[in-house]
Design a protein around this motif. Sequence first.
Motif, PDB file in Angstrom:
ATOM      1  N   GLN A   7      -8.038   2.412 -10.291  1.00 14.70           N
ATOM      2  CA  GLN A   7      -9.500   2.417 -10.379  1.00 14.70           C
ATOM      3  C   GLN A   7     -10.077   1.160  -9.731  1.00 14.70           C
ATOM      4  N   TYR A   8      -9.464   0.019 -10.006  1.00 18.64           N
ATOM      5  CA  TYR A   8      -9.923  -1.212  -9.368  1.00 18.64           C
ATOM      6  C   TYR A   8      -9.729  -1.138  -7.854  1.00 18.64           C
ATOM      7  N   LEU A   9      -8.554  -0.700  -7.438  1.00 19.49           N
ATOM      8  CA  LEU A   9      -8.250  -0.656  -6.010  1.00 19.49           C
ATOM      9  C   LEU A   9      -9.250   0.213  -5.252  1.00 19.49           C
ATOM     10  N   MET A  10      -9.708   1.273  -5.877  1.00 17.97           N
ATOM     11  CA  MET A  10     -10.668   2.161  -5.216  1.00 17.97           C
ATOM     12  C   MET A  10     -12.008   1.464  -4.948  1.00 17.97           C
ATOM     13  N   THR A  11     -12.295   0.404  -5.684  1.00 10.30           N
ATOM     14  CA  THR A  11     -13.528  -0.353  -5.419  1.00 10.30           C
ATOM     15  C   THR A  11     -13.395  -1.187  -4.149  1.00 10.30           C
ATOM     16  N   GLN A  12     -12.188  -1.312  -3.636  1.00 17.09           N
ATOM     17  CA  GLN A  12     -11.931  -2.111  -2.440  1.00 17.09           C
ATOM     18  C   GLN A  12     -11.861  -1.264  -1.165  1.00 17.09           C
ATOM     19  N   ARG A  13     -12.036   0.051  -1.299  1.00 17.31           N
ATOM     20  CA  ARG A  13     -11.968   0.937  -0.130  1.00 17.31           C
ATOM     21  C   ARG A  13     -13.097   0.640   0.845  1.00 17.31           C
ATOM     22  N   ASN A  14     -12.758   0.689   2.123  1.00 20.96           N
ATOM     23  CA  ASN A  14     -13.742   0.548   3.184  1.00 20.96           C
ATOM     24  C   ASN A  14     -13.094   1.062   4.467  1.00 20.96           C
ATOM     25  N   PRO A  15     -13.378   2.304   4.834  1.00 24.80           N
ATOM     26  CA  PRO A  15     -12.736   2.897   6.011  1.00 24.80           C
ATOM     27  C   PRO A  15     -13.025   2.161   7.320  1.00 24.80           C
ATOM     28  N   GLU A  16     -14.046   1.347   7.341  1.00 25.27           N
ATOM     29  CA  GLU A  16     -14.405   0.638   8.571  1.00 25.27           C
ATOM     30  C   GLU A  16     -13.850  -0.778   8.629  1.00 25.27           C
ATOM     31  N   SER A  17     -13.104  -1.172   7.604  1.00 23.10           N
ATOM     32  CA  SER A  17     -12.585  -2.534   7.529  1.00 23.10           C
ATOM     33  C   SER A  17     -11.124  -2.594   7.959  1.00 23.10           C
ATOM     34  N   TYR A  18     -10.761  -3.735   8.539  1.00 26.32           N
ATOM     35  CA  TYR A  18      -9.354  -3.992   8.867  1.00 26.32           C
ATOM     36  C   TYR A  18      -8.727  -4.963   7.871  1.00 26.32           C
ATOM     37  N   ASP A  19      -9.463  -5.290   6.822  1.00 28.24           N
ATOM     38  CA  ASP A  19      -8.929  -6.150   5.769  1.00 28.24           C
ATOM     39  C   ASP A  19      -7.700  -5.477   5.156  1.00 28.24           C
ATOM     40  N   PRO A  20      -6.606  -6.215   4.972  1.00 26.39           N
ATOM     41  CA  PRO A  20      -5.372  -5.594   4.461  1.00 26.39           C
ATOM     42  C   PRO A  20      -5.543  -4.907   3.103  1.00 26.39           C
ATOM     43  N   ILE A  21      -6.349  -5.477   2.214  1.00 25.83           N
ATOM     44  CA  ILE A  21      -6.520  -4.853   0.900  1.00 25.83           C
ATOM     45  C   ILE A  21      -7.367  -3.586   1.021  1.00 25.83           C
ATOM     46  N   ALA A  22      -8.367  -3.605   1.875  1.00 24.29           N
ATOM     47  CA  ALA A  22      -9.162  -2.396   2.102  1.00 24.29           C
ATOM     48  C   ALA A  22      -8.289  -1.296   2.713  1.00 24.29           C
ATOM     49  N   THR A  23      -7.432  -1.664   3.643  1.00 25.19           N
ATOM     50  CA  THR A  23      -6.522  -0.694   4.260  1.00 25.19           C
ATOM     51  C   THR A  23      -5.556  -0.141   3.217  1.00 25.19           C
ATOM     52  N   PHE A  24      -5.030  -1.005   2.361  1.00 27.20           N
ATOM     53  CA  PHE A  24      -4.161  -0.581   1.255  1.00 27.20           C
ATOM     54  C   PHE A  24      -4.908   0.409   0.367  1.00 27.20           C
ATOM     55  N   ALA A  25      -6.140   0.086  -0.004  1.00 30.51           N
ATOM     56  CA  ALA A  25      -6.933   0.969  -0.863  1.00 30.51           C
ATOM     57  C   ALA A  25      -7.192   2.314  -0.182  1.00 30.51           C
ATOM     58  N   ASN A  26      -7.534   2.282   1.091  1.00 32.19           N
ATOM     59  CA  ASN A  26      -7.777   3.525   1.827  1.00 32.19           C
ATOM     60  C   ASN A  26      -6.536   4.408   1.833  1.00 32.19           C
ATOM     61  N   ASN A  27      -5.374   3.804   2.061  1.00 37.38           N
ATOM     62  CA  ASN A  27      -4.129   4.573   2.096  1.00 37.38           C
ATOM     63  C   ASN A  27      -3.697   5.039   0.707  1.00 37.38           C
ATOM     64  N   ALA A  28      -3.914   4.217  -0.309  1.00 33.26           N
ATOM     65  CA  ALA A  28      -3.581   4.621  -1.678  1.00 33.26           C
ATOM     66  C   ALA A  28      -4.427   5.824  -2.090  1.00 33.26           C
ATOM     67  N   PHE A  29      -5.669   5.855  -1.637  1.00 30.72           N
ATOM     68  CA  PHE A  29      -6.552   6.983  -1.918  1.00 30.72           C
ATOM     69  C   PHE A  29      -5.966   8.288  -1.371  1.00 30.72           C
ATOM     70  N   LEU A  30      -5.310   8.204  -0.227  1.00 29.32           N
ATOM     71  CA  LEU A  30      -4.718   9.384   0.401  1.00 29.32           C
ATOM     72  C   LEU A  30      -3.334   9.729  -0.148  1.00 29.32           C
ATOM     73  N   ASP A  31      -2.761   8.849  -0.959  1.00 24.36           N
ATOM     74  CA  ASP A  31      -1.419   9.024  -1.535  1.00 24.36           C
ATOM     75  C   ASP A  31      -1.537   9.836  -2.829  1.00 24.36           C
ATOM     76  N   SER A  32      -1.265  11.129  -2.740  1.00 24.34           N
ATOM     77  CA  SER A  32      -1.433  12.004  -3.911  1.00 24.34           C
ATOM     78  C   SER A  32      -0.454  11.693  -5.040  1.00 24.34           C
ATOM     79  N   SER A  33       0.597  10.947  -4.758  1.00 24.49           N
ATOM     80  CA  SER A  33       1.578  10.605  -5.790  1.00 24.49           C
ATOM     81  C   SER A  33       1.347   9.231  -6.417  1.00 24.49           C
ATOM     82  N   PHE A  34       0.347   8.506  -5.948  1.00 27.66           N
ATOM     83  CA  PHE A  34       0.105   7.161  -6.476  1.00 27.66           C
ATOM     84  C   PHE A  34      -0.074   7.236  -7.988  1.00 27.66           C
ATOM     85  N   PRO A  35       0.581   6.338  -8.732  1.00 33.60           N
ATOM     86  CA  PRO A  35       0.480   6.352 -10.205  1.00 33.60           C
ATOM     87  C   PRO A  35      -0.900   5.854 -10.674  1.00 33.60           C
TER      88      PRO A  35
END
Length: 73
Positions: A7-35
């Motif tokens: 839930q916290y990580l999703m607050t860091q999503r930003n599809p237009e950012s190259y920030d590593p944490i934003a990229t992590f959040a964007n990819n975690a959002f697409l990971d259907s198995s993420f715990p």
Amino acid sequence: MPKTFYQYLMTQRNPESYDPIATFANNAFLDSSFPKQDTEFDSLSKYLEENAPYLPSMTIFDDAWQMYLAALA
């Protein structure tokens, strides 16, 4: 009840950012198995090490985890 790490990580999503944490959040959002309900560092770390080829460095997770803990305080 405190936010889960996901839930916290999703607050860091930003599809237009190259920030590593934003990229992590964007990819975690697409990971259907993420715990999504997990709040434990060790189990999240193990999952990411074994199942997250989209995370180029565990340091990114460590930084996001520290931000998560600060947000909980």
